[in-house]
Design a protein around this motif. Structure first.
Motif, short mmCIF file in Angstrom:
data_model
loop_
_atom_site.label_atom_id
_atom_site.label_comp_id
_atom_site.label_asym_id
_atom_site.label_seq_id
_atom_site.Cartn_x
_atom_site.Cartn_y
_atom_site.Cartn_z
N TYR A 59 0.84 -1.22 0.00
CA TYR A 59 0.00 0.00 0.00
C TYR A 59 0.87 1.26 0.00
O TYR A 59 0.53 2.26 -0.61
N HIS A 60 1.95 1.19 0.73
CA HIS A 60 2.80 2.36 0.86
C HIS A 60 3.46 2.79 -0.47
O HIS A 60 3.27 3.93 -0.90
N PRO A 61 4.21 1.88 -1.16
CA PRO A 61 4.78 2.32 -2.45
C PRO A 61 3.72 2.75 -3.46
O PRO A 61 3.97 3.70 -4.23
N LEU A 84 9.18 1.23 -6.55
CA LEU A 84 10.34 0.41 -6.18
C LEU A 84 11.18 1.02 -5.04
O LEU A 84 12.19 0.45 -4.65
N HIS A 85 10.75 2.18 -4.49
CA HIS A 85 11.69 2.98 -3.71
C HIS A 85 12.23 2.29 -2.45
O HIS A 85 13.31 2.60 -2.00
N ASP A 86 11.45 1.34 -1.89
CA ASP A 86 11.93 0.69 -0.67
C ASP A 86 12.49 -0.72 -0.91
O ASP A 86 12.88 -1.40 0.04
N THR A 87 12.52 -1.13 -2.16
CA THR A 87 12.89 -2.53 -2.42
C THR A 87 14.35 -2.82 -2.07
O THR A 87 14.65 -3.81 -1.41
N ALA A 150 7.41 12.70 -1.57
CA ALA A 150 6.15 11.94 -1.63
C ALA A 150 6.17 10.84 -0.58
O ALA A 150 5.17 10.60 0.11
N ASP A 151 7.31 10.19 -0.44
CA ASP A 151 7.49 9.13 0.55
C ASP A 151 7.21 9.69 1.95
O ASP A 151 6.44 9.12 2.74
N ARG A 152 7.80 10.84 2.24
CA ARG A 152 7.63 11.44 3.56
C ARG A 152 6.18 11.87 3.79
O ARG A 152 5.63 11.69 4.87
MN MN Z 1 9.05 4.57 1.90
#
Ligand code: MN
Length: 739
Positions: A59-61, A84-87, A150-152
Motif C-alpha cells: 500500500y505504501h509504495p 520500487l523505492h523501498d525494495t 512523496a514518501d515522507r
Molecule cells: Mn518509503
C-alpha cells in the motif's frame, strides 16, 4: 485476526488502477508495461511485509507513486521508481537486479533514494548544509528528491500507527527539512500539509486547540468574507469576468507559527482575512484580466501600497504566479487579496502537476518556453538549490521599497490612509489626526500592541490613539516629534500654559509683598531677581507659581519703607555666619568629619549633609554635636539664637563612608526606563539604592530614590549620568523629609 487475503488483493489492484488513472502524462503501451513491471516487482519483493498498522506494505509504495503522479505531476519513470523505492533497502532485491530489469536511469534514482535515507537522519543544524550538498552531488536526478518528498508525505499521513518517540522524531524532521524543501520547490499544498501534520504530532494540544478555535470562528469568518466580497463580486460580474472567490483559510501551522514567533494571541490572528479571486481566463488575457480585477478591488477598498506584489510580470523562481494586495475593509480589518487565474492557482497549489496540464496550451501561444517540460523544470529546481540566496526576488522588492522610504503610509483604526514623513512617531500620528487628539495623547496601539508616544511608525502600521482628558503637552515631546504640525502645536500649547502660569505667579507675588508691606514695583522685583539668581521677570513669576520660590528668603532683605535690598544683606549674613562660627569656636579648632578623632557627632536628619556640602556643627544639649548644611532651613534660626553653640566644621577627603541622599527623577514613562535608571545607579555608578518609589500618571513618571553615596562630587556625577538617559526630564537632589 487473520487478514482476508482475497480482499487485500482486490484492494491492492484497486489502488494500482487508481494510481494509473492519476498519471497526468500520456502513456504509451510500452510505458504502461514498464510501470506494470515495477508494480509486480515491488509486490513480489514486499509480499510478506506489513506496515506497523498491519496493512500489506505494498500500500505504501502505491500511495507514494500516486502522490508523485497526482500531486507532483511526475511521469512514468518516477512512478516506477516510487513503486520500487523501498525494495533495495528493505528486501532481497539488489541495485544490480534493478539495473537489469529497469535500466540505468531507474538504478540511479533508486540508488539515490537508498543513500539519501541515511542522510536524512540529521543530528544537528549543520546537517542542513550537508543535506543541501548531498542533494546536489548525490542524486544525478532531482526526481530522487521529489519521490523522497512523496514518501515522507505518505509516512506523515500514516504516522498514527507509529510509536510516540518515532512520531516525534519523524514529525520534527519533517518540519525541519521536508516542509522547507517542498516550499522551495513550489509545492505549496504539500508544504502546508507537511507542516500541519508535523505540528499535529509535535504539539498535539496546541494543534487541537487551534483547530477547535478555527472551527468555532468559521461562521464569523465566512460571514465577513461574504460581506466583503459583495461589492467586488457585483462589479467583477458586470465587467464580464468569470471568477470564483474563496476565503483562504490559514493553515493551523501558519497560525501557530504567528502565535509562537510574534507572541500574539489567536484572537488577533484568526481575523486576518485573506481571499482569493480565481479568474477563468483565456491564456492570452491572463495578465489583463488579473489587473482588471485588481482595479475593481482597489476601487472599493483602499490598498496598502507597500503590500502590492506582482508575481505575474515576474513569476517567482519556483514558477509561482499571482497578484497580491492587502486592502482595508470598512471595519478596519486588513484583508489580503490574491488574484490569479485558474492555471496560476493550480500551479501554485500543485507545482509541476499543473505545468504538465497546461504545457500544450502554453506552447501553443509561445509563452515562456523555459517554464515547461519536466527536464527544464527539474533543471530549475537544481538551480534553486544551488542558489544560496533563495529570496532574490523578495530582496529586490525590499530594495525597491527602501528607495521610496522618505514617506510612510499608515492607517487609522477605520482604515483611513495617512501619509507621514519617515521617522514619524505615534505622537505625530495623533497630531495628524487632530491637534486636540495629539495634545491629549497618552499612548497608542500599533497593530494591537501598546507602544509609547515616541514609537517610530513603519509603513502599513495601523494606529489607535489613546487619549486622556488629564493629559497636556509636555516639553519632552518636542524631542521626538518630527512633523511641523505636531511641533508648532506643542509649542503653542506650552507657551499658552506658561503664560497662564506666569500670570498666576505674578498675582501670588503681588499678594505676598502686600502682606509684608513691600511695594510691588520694578525696583523691588529687580532685587528679587538678584536674590533668586534669575534674569527674567516671567521666570520669577513662573517659579513662584510652581512653588519653587522660598518666600522666607524675602523677609531678611526688607529694609524700611517697603524697599527690598538684596546684595549687601547676603554678605552680612554670610560674613556674620562665618565670623560667628570662627568667633565661637575661637581656638580655630575645627570639627573634621570622617576622621576618627573622638568627636562625637551626628549628621542632622533635617538636611542630611553629605561630604562636600558646606556644613557647620551644632552642640546640642543631650545629643552631642549635630552637623547641619549651611543651607539647612534651620541654619539661620540656630545661628541667630545659639551662635555660641556652633562649631566650624569641614569634611575630610574620604570616600569610605556612605551617606544618605535623596534624588527626584521625572520623565516620560517608557518601557525599560526604571530598569535603565536602577542599572545606571547600581552598576555604572556603583551607588547603593536604599529605597525607591516610582509613580506614573498619564505617561509621566516621578521617582524618589534614596541613595547611599560618598560625597557631592559622587552625587553630581550620578545626576549628570542619569540625565543622559533618554526619557528623563529632570534629576534633582531633594531634602529628605522624614526622621
Ligand atoms: Mn518509503
Amino acid at each position: 485476526m487473520e487478514p482476508d487475503i482475497d480482499l487485500e488483493n482486490k484492494q491492492i489492484s484497486n489502488a494500482y488502477r487508481g494510481l494509473l488513472r492519476s498519471i497526468q502524462v500520456e502513456l504509451s503501451n510500452e510505458d504502461k508495461r514498464f510501470i506494470r513491471k515495477a508494480f509486480n516487482t515491488s509486490v513480489e519483493a514486499h509480499k510478506n511485509a506489513r506496515r506497523k498498522s498491519g496493512e500489506p506494505f505494498i500500500y505504501h509504495p502505491i500511495a507514494v507513486a500516486r502522490i508523485c503522479a497526482e500531486e507532483i505531476g511526475l511521469g512514468k519513470t518516477s512512478v516506477a521508481c516510487a513503486l520500487l523505492h523501498d525494495t533495495v533497502e528493505d528486501t532481497h532485491i539488489t541495485l544490480d537486479d534493478i539495473h537489469e530489469l529497469f535500466g540505468v536511469k531507474v538504478r540511479k534514482i533508486i540508488d539515490g533514494l537508498t543513500k539519501i535515507s541515511g542522510v536524512f537522519d540529521y543530528t544537528s543544524s549543520q546537517q542542513i548544509e550537508n543535506f543541501r550538498k548531498m542533494l546536489l552531488t548525490l542524486p544525478d536526478d532531482v526526481r530522487v528528491i521529489l519521490i523522497k518528498l512523496a514518501d515522507r508525505l505518505h509516512n506523515m499521513r500514516t504516522l498514527d500507527s507509529m510509536a510516540r518517540d518515532k512520531q516525534l522524531k519523524i514529525a520534527s524532521e519533517t518540519s525541519y527539512l521536508y516542509a522547507p524543501l517542498a516550499h522551495r520547490l513550489g509545492l505549496y499544498a504539500i508544504k502546508s500539509e507537511l507542516e500541519d501534520l508535523s505540528l499535529k504530532y509535535t504539539e498535539p494540544e496546541v494543534y487541537e486547540e487551534i483547530q477547535r478555535k478555527l472551527n468555532k470562528t468559521k461562521d464569523v469568518r465566512a460571514r465577513f468574507i461574504r460581506k466583503f466580497s459583495i461589492p467586488i463580486k457585483q462589479e467583477l460580474s458586470d465587467s464580464g469576468l468569470k471568477f470564483t472567490i474563496k476565503g483562504r483559510p490559514k493553515s493551523v501551522y501558519s497560525i501557530w507559527n504567528k502565535i509562537h514567533n510574534k507572541k500574539v494571541a489567536f484572537e488577533e490572528i484568526y481575523d486576518v482575512f485573506a481571499i482569493r479571486i480565481i479568474i477563468d481566463s483565456e491564456l492570452h488575457m491572463e495578465k489583463a484580466d488579473c489587473w482588471r480585477a485588481y482595479a475593481i478591488v482597489t476601487d472599493h477598498y483602499r490598498p496598502n501600497p507597500e503590500r502590492l506584489r506582482d508575481w505575474i510580470s515576474h513569476p517567482k523562481q519556483n514558477g509561482y504566479e499571482s497578484l497580491h494586495t492587502t486592502v482595508m475593509s470598512p471595519t478596519g480589518k486588513w484583508v489580503e487579496v490574491q488574484i490569479r487565474t485558474e492555471r496560476m492557482d493550480e500551479i501554485a497549489e500543485k507545482g509541476l502537476a499543473a505545468h504538465w496540464k497546461y504545457k500544450k496550451n502554453i506552447q501553443a501561444i509561445g509563452r515562456e518556453p523555459q517554464q515547461i517540460g519536466i527536464d527544464v523544470w527539474i533543471d530549475k529546481i537544481r538551480e534553486l538549490l544551488e542558489n544560496k540566496d533563495d529570496n532574490a526576488i523578495d530582496f529586490m522588492d525590499e530594495l525597491k521599497l527602501s528607495l521610496y522610504a522618505k514617506e510612510i503610509f499608515v492607517f487609522t483604526p477605520t482604515g483611513e490612509l495617512r501619509t507621514l514623513p519617515s521617522r514619524a512617531t505615534a505622537l505625530d500620528f495623533a497630531f495628524e489626526i487632530h491637534s486636540e487628539v495629539g495634545a491629549k495623547c497618552i499612548g497608542a496601539k500599533v497593530n494591537h500592541k501598546l507602544v509609547p508616544l515616541s514609537y517610530e511608525l513603519k509603513s502599513g502600521d495601523q494606529i489607535e490613539v489613546i487619549t486622556s482628558e488629564k493629559q497636556n503637552p509636555k516639553e519632552a515631546w518636542l524631542s521626538f516629534v518630527v512633523t511641523s504640525k505636531a511641533k508648532s502645536k506643542i509649542k503653542s500649547v506650552l507657551d499658552e500654559e506658561r503664560k497662564r502660569v506666569v500670570a498666576d505667579g505674578k498675582e501670588i507675588l503681588e499678594r505676598k509683598l502686600r502682606n509684608i508691606k513691600v511695594a510691588f514695583d520694578d525696583a523691588n522685583v529687580q532685587e528679587l531677581l538678584k536674590l533668586y539668581k534669575l534674569t527674567d521677570h516671567s521666570d520669577l513669576y513662573y517659579q513662584i507659581a510652581k512653588g519653587k520660590v522660598d518666600f522666607k528668603k524675602i523677609k531678611p532683605i526688607v529694609i524700611k519703607g517697603g524697599r527690598l535690598k538684596h546684595g549687601s544683606i547676603t554678605r552680612t549674613i554670610k560674613e556674620s555666619f562665618e565670623s560667628l562660627i570662627d568667633r565661637v569656636s575661637g581656638k580655630k579648632e575645627e570639627l573634621i568629619l570622617g576622621e576618627g578623632d573622638g568627636f562625637d557627632y551626628k549628621l542632622s536628619p533635617c538636611c542630611n549633609p553629605i561630604p562636600g556640602d558646606e556644613v557647620f556643627g551644632f552642640i546640642t544639649i543631650r545629643d552631642g554635636i549635630k552637623v547641619h548644611r549651611n543651607t539647612c532651613p534651620n541654619a539661620k534660626q540656630l545661628l541667630a539664637n545659639y551662635a555660641y553653640r556652633i562649631i566650624k566644621t569641614r569634611w575630610k577627603n574620604q570616600k569610605i563612608l556612605e551617606f544618605k541622599s535623596k534624588i527626584k527623577i521625572t520623565g516620560i514613562d517608557d518601557i525599560g526606563l526604571v530598569h535603565k535608571i536602577t542599572n545606571t545607579i547600581s552598576k555604572d555608578m556603583n551607588v547603593n539604592i536604599k529605597s525607591l518609589k516610582f509613580e506614573t500618571e498619564d505617561g509621566v513618571f516621578e521617582g524618589d530614590i534614596l541613595l547611599l553615596i560618598h560625597d557631592t562630587e559622587h552625587l553630581s556625577g550620578l545626576i549628570s549620568e542619569l540625565n543622559l538617559i533618554e526619557g528623563i526630564k529632570r534629576v534633582e537632589r531633594v531634602e529628605i523629609m522624614s526622621e
